[in-house]
Write an enzyme that holds these catalytic residues in place. Structure first.
Site, mmCIF file in Angstrom:
data_model
loop_
_atom_site.group_PDB
_atom_site.id
_atom_site.type_symbol
_atom_site.label_atom_id
_atom_site.label_comp_id
_atom_site.label_asym_id
_atom_site.label_seq_id
_atom_site.Cartn_x
_atom_site.Cartn_y
_atom_site.Cartn_z
ATOM 1 N N CYS A 131 -3.807 1.240 8.595
ATOM 2 C CA CYS A 131 -2.627 0.832 7.852
ATOM 3 C C CYS A 131 -2.570 -0.691 7.648
ATOM 4 O O CYS A 131 -2.614 -1.448 8.593
ATOM 5 C CB CYS A 131 -1.413 1.297 8.638
ATOM 6 S SG CYS A 131 0.126 0.884 7.888
ATOM 7 N N ASN A 191 -6.661 3.730 15.065
ATOM 8 C CA ASN A 191 -7.545 3.206 14.021
ATOM 9 C C ASN A 191 -7.989 1.829 14.465
ATOM 10 O O ASN A 191 -7.140 0.970 14.700
ATOM 11 C CB ASN A 191 -6.768 3.032 12.710
ATOM 12 C CG ASN A 191 -6.759 4.289 11.890
ATOM 13 O OD1 ASN A 191 -7.798 4.892 11.649
ATOM 14 N ND2 ASN A 191 -5.576 4.681 11.464
ATOM 15 N N CYS A 223 4.837 -7.633 7.776
ATOM 16 C CA CYS A 223 5.727 -7.128 8.826
ATOM 17 C C CYS A 223 5.893 -8.220 9.875
ATOM 18 O O CYS A 223 4.972 -8.980 10.148
ATOM 19 C CB CYS A 223 5.114 -5.881 9.464
ATOM 20 S SG CYS A 223 6.199 -5.070 10.656
ATOM 21 N N HIS A 275 4.192 4.718 21.781
ATOM 22 C CA HIS A 275 2.859 4.206 22.138
ATOM 23 C C HIS A 275 2.636 3.894 23.620
ATOM 24 O O HIS A 275 1.494 3.718 24.033
ATOM 25 C CB HIS A 275 2.463 2.982 21.297
ATOM 26 C CG HIS A 275 2.485 3.245 19.823
ATOM 27 N ND1 HIS A 275 1.927 4.368 19.246
ATOM 28 C CD2 HIS A 275 3.000 2.528 18.788
ATOM 29 C CE1 HIS A 275 2.102 4.320 17.934
ATOM 30 N NE2 HIS A 275 2.744 3.235 17.632
ATOM 31 N N GLU A 296 0.814 -1.223 0.000
ATOM 32 C CA GLU A 296 0.000 0.000 0.000
ATOM 33 C C GLU A 296 0.843 1.267 0.000
ATOM 34 O O GLU A 296 1.929 1.304 0.560
ATOM 35 C CB GLU A 296 -0.841 0.056 1.286
ATOM 36 C CG GLU A 296 -1.927 -0.959 1.341
ATOM 37 C CD GLU A 296 -2.699 -0.876 2.666
ATOM 38 O OE1 GLU A 296 -3.212 -1.914 3.075
ATOM 39 O OE2 GLU A 296 -2.758 0.209 3.271
ATOM 40 N N GLU A 347 8.694 -2.610 8.566
ATOM 41 C CA GLU A 347 9.574 -1.891 9.484
ATOM 42 C C GLU A 347 10.809 -1.447 8.688
ATOM 43 O O GLU A 347 11.653 -2.276 8.329
ATOM 44 C CB GLU A 347 9.950 -2.828 10.647
ATOM 45 C CG GLU A 347 11.091 -2.368 11.525
ATOM 46 C CD GLU A 347 10.956 -0.935 12.052
ATOM 47 O OE1 GLU A 347 9.895 -0.569 12.577
ATOM 48 O OE2 GLU A 347 11.937 -0.182 11.922
ATOM 49 N N CYS A 390 -1.794 -3.271 14.964
ATOM 50 C CA CYS A 390 -1.438 -2.937 13.585
ATOM 51 C C CYS A 390 -1.857 -4.037 12.604
ATOM 52 O O CYS A 390 -1.511 -5.205 12.780
ATOM 53 C CB CYS A 390 0.066 -2.704 13.498
ATOM 54 S SG CYS A 390 0.607 -2.234 11.853
ATOM 55 N N CYS A 398 3.077 -5.853 16.354
ATOM 56 C CA CYS A 398 2.357 -4.889 17.206
ATOM 57 C C CYS A 398 0.862 -5.247 17.189
ATOM 58 O O CYS A 398 0.287 -5.453 16.116
ATOM 59 C CB CYS A 398 2.561 -3.462 16.709
ATOM 60 S SG CYS A 398 4.299 -2.974 16.670
ATOM 61 N N CYS A 456 2.955 8.319 1.730
ATOM 62 C CA CYS A 456 3.315 7.391 2.801
ATOM 63 C C CYS A 456 3.576 6.031 2.152
ATOM 64 O O CYS A 456 2.688 5.465 1.513
ATOM 65 C CB CYS A 456 2.172 7.303 3.817
ATOM 66 S SG CYS A 456 2.443 6.062 5.091
ATOM 67 N N SER A 467 7.937 4.977 17.130
ATOM 68 C CA SER A 467 6.614 4.532 17.565
ATOM 69 C C SER A 467 6.731 4.086 19.008
ATOM 70 O O SER A 467 7.154 2.973 19.293
ATOM 71 C CB SER A 467 6.143 3.368 16.688
ATOM 72 O OG SER A 467 6.044 3.821 15.358
HETATM 73 N N1 SAH Z 1 7.120 -0.179 11.428
HETATM 74 C C1 SAH Z 1 7.227 1.230 11.535
HETATM 75 C C2 SAH Z 1 6.481 2.006 10.463
HETATM 76 C C3 SAH Z 1 5.123 1.531 10.035
HETATM 77 S S1 SAH Z 1 3.724 1.830 11.039
HETATM 78 C C4 SAH Z 1 6.804 1.686 12.907
HETATM 79 O O1 SAH Z 1 6.384 0.852 13.695
HETATM 80 O O2 SAH Z 1 6.950 2.852 13.220
HETATM 81 C C5 SAH Z 1 3.430 3.554 11.015
HETATM 82 C C6 SAH Z 1 2.802 4.058 12.302
HETATM 83 O O3 SAH Z 1 1.412 3.680 12.391
HETATM 84 C C7 SAH Z 1 3.476 3.513 13.549
HETATM 85 O O4 SAH Z 1 3.623 4.536 14.490
HETATM 86 C C8 SAH Z 1 2.461 2.485 13.999
HETATM 87 O O5 SAH Z 1 2.649 2.153 15.334
HETATM 88 C C9 SAH Z 1 1.168 3.188 13.680
HETATM 89 N N2 SAH Z 1 -0.016 2.321 13.656
HETATM 90 C C10 SAH Z 1 -0.118 1.056 13.245
HETATM 91 N N3 SAH Z 1 -1.378 0.596 13.403
HETATM 92 C C11 SAH Z 1 -2.096 1.604 13.918
HETATM 93 C C12 SAH Z 1 -3.459 1.752 14.313
HETATM 94 N N4 SAH Z 1 -4.310 0.744 14.222
HETATM 95 N N5 SAH Z 1 -3.838 2.954 14.810
HETATM 96 C C13 SAH Z 1 -2.967 3.978 14.920
HETATM 97 N N6 SAH Z 1 -1.670 3.903 14.562
HETATM 98 C C14 SAH Z 1 -1.224 2.727 14.082
#
Ligand code: SAH
Length: 362
Positions: free
Chosen positions: A330, A289, A111, A215, A91, A159, A118, A115, A104, A213
């Site tokens: 995402c 999300n 991946c 969180h 994507e 990642e 995600c 997480c 983006c 990230s």
């Molecule tokens: N792997 C990298 C980049 C991809 S994710 C990383 O972890 O940073 C891009 C961002 O979207 C990251 O901050 C990730 O934690 C966040 N993300 C993933 N799923 C999400 C969701 N359901 N709601 C909000 N942010 C999310």
């Protein structure tokens, strides 16, 4: 085996063309064609027919196909699902801002980071993208959107620091004056916290913006959300961030997806502020999300949390959400395509999407 020509730097191309008995400027000519989005050697009209034939024998040009394209009626955000040469899908999201257009991009197919919130990680990891496949997302989005792209965020599927060498090569390609010439200061790279690669990146001293990230500011919460925390915990990660800042003097941006009852308490805001002492960080608060594989819900305390951080003199912004009508979290678009496995080469407009998804998005 043919060589992926678009993954080569201009100097590598020059060397290879010299080896084929061509003058030095050929490498640059071909580089320029590729970075304008040429899809075949036959387009390269300033090369002789015989050279074009020779190139065809030795090299291939990656050309992703648009598998799906969702256009937001609200703000013009476009989400692309590309089909790659080997059939895998990734994507890319195109966003319009006042300061310019942004894209983006994904760095891996799937991946392995796991997480829990995600969607990109839910079907596991397939492979890393090549430099050309990362670049193509910028190149062909720009061509399809018919608008110049000035900013890039590496925040799509995958990642980036797990695909370190190819990502660095991509940065070199996209930054090149004979290519798209996008400045490092217009590029952000997001990581879940691979600390060894963060150190390596700091040494390379690129002027890009690093996003981490985070969180959660405490190990109990962060380990529940992000398995990487069991390898490199909050303390180790923050140490790597401080070292990164010391070396590059670039302000780090911290991503913080706010989850109801999980990471949105006052004490967590206080602890987060504590971690950022001595380093000019910026906290990006993101509304979670919802994804269908997880019961986690978006927080209702975003503005309280933001104010609490500000009381500690930490700058925190609530990220503006674009494309909310097409905003499957995402990785969701790829997941849904994998599940249905149909509707190839279809351009699905948001009118259809709204019908299909009514009630599913926050
Ligand atoms: N792997 C990298 C980049 C991809 S994710 C990383 O972890 O940073 C891009 C961002 O979207 C990251 O901050 C990730 O934690 C966040 N993300 C993933 N799923 C999400 C969701 N359901 N709601 C909000 N942010 C999310």
């Amino acid at each position: 085996m043919k060589i992926d020509i678009k993954s080569l730097s201009e100097s590598e191309l020059t060397v290879q063309l010299r080896e084929l008995g061509e003058p030095a400027f050929r490498g640059k000519q071909i580089f320029v064609w590729l970075h304008k989005g040429a899809v075949s050697f036959d387009e390269m009209s300033n090369l002789s027919k015989s050279l074009r034939e020779l190139l065809k024998e030795r090299y291939f040009i990656t050309v992703p196909q648009i598998e799906r394209k969702l256009v937001s009626r609200i703000d013009g955000t476009v989400k692309y699902l590309w089909r790659l040469r080997d059939g895998n899908c990734i994507e890319t999201v195109f966003m319009k801002y006042r300061h310019g257009n942004s894209v983006c991009i994904s760095t891996e197919v799937g991946c392995k980071m796991g997480c829990v919130f995600c969607a990109s990680t839910k079907a596991g990891f397939i492979r890393r993208l090549t430099p050309s496949e990362i670049l193509d997302q910028v190149l062909f989005t720009q061509i399809d959107a018919g608008a110049p792209i000035s900013n890039i965020v590496l925040m799509g599927i995958g990642e980036p620091l797990d695909n370190y060498d190819n990502v660095i090569k991509f940065l070199e390609l996209v930054n090149h004056p004979d290519g798209l010439n996008i400045g490092m200061r217009h590029i952000s790279l997001s990581t879940c916290g691979l600390i060894e690669q963060m150190d390596r990146l700091a040494q390379s001293n690129l002027q890009l913006t690093l996003s981490v990230s985070l969180h959660a500011p405490d190990d109990a919460t962060r380990s529940r959300l992000m398995p990487i925390n069991r390898v490199a915990n909050v303390e180790m990660l923050m140490k790597a961030c401080h070292a990164y800042f010391q070396k590059t003097k670039r302000r780090i941006s911290f991503e913080y997806a706010m989850i109801d009852g999980m990471n949105d308490s006052n004490w967590q805001a206080d602890l987060l502020a504590e971690h950022l002492k001595g380093m000019p960080g910026h906290v990006n608060l993101i509304g979670l999300n919802r994804i269908k594989e997880s019961p986690l819900q978006p927080s209702r305390r975003m503005s309280v949390f933001q104010k609490r951080l500000e009381q500690h003199s930490v700058t925190a912004t609530v990220r503006r959400r674009l494309g909310t009508d097409i905003d499957a979290a995402c990785g969701q678009l790829r997941r849904s395509a994998m599940e249905t496995g149909k509707e190839r080469n279809e351009v699905m407009r948001n009118e259809n999407l709204a019908k299909n998804r009514s009630g599913r998005n926050p």
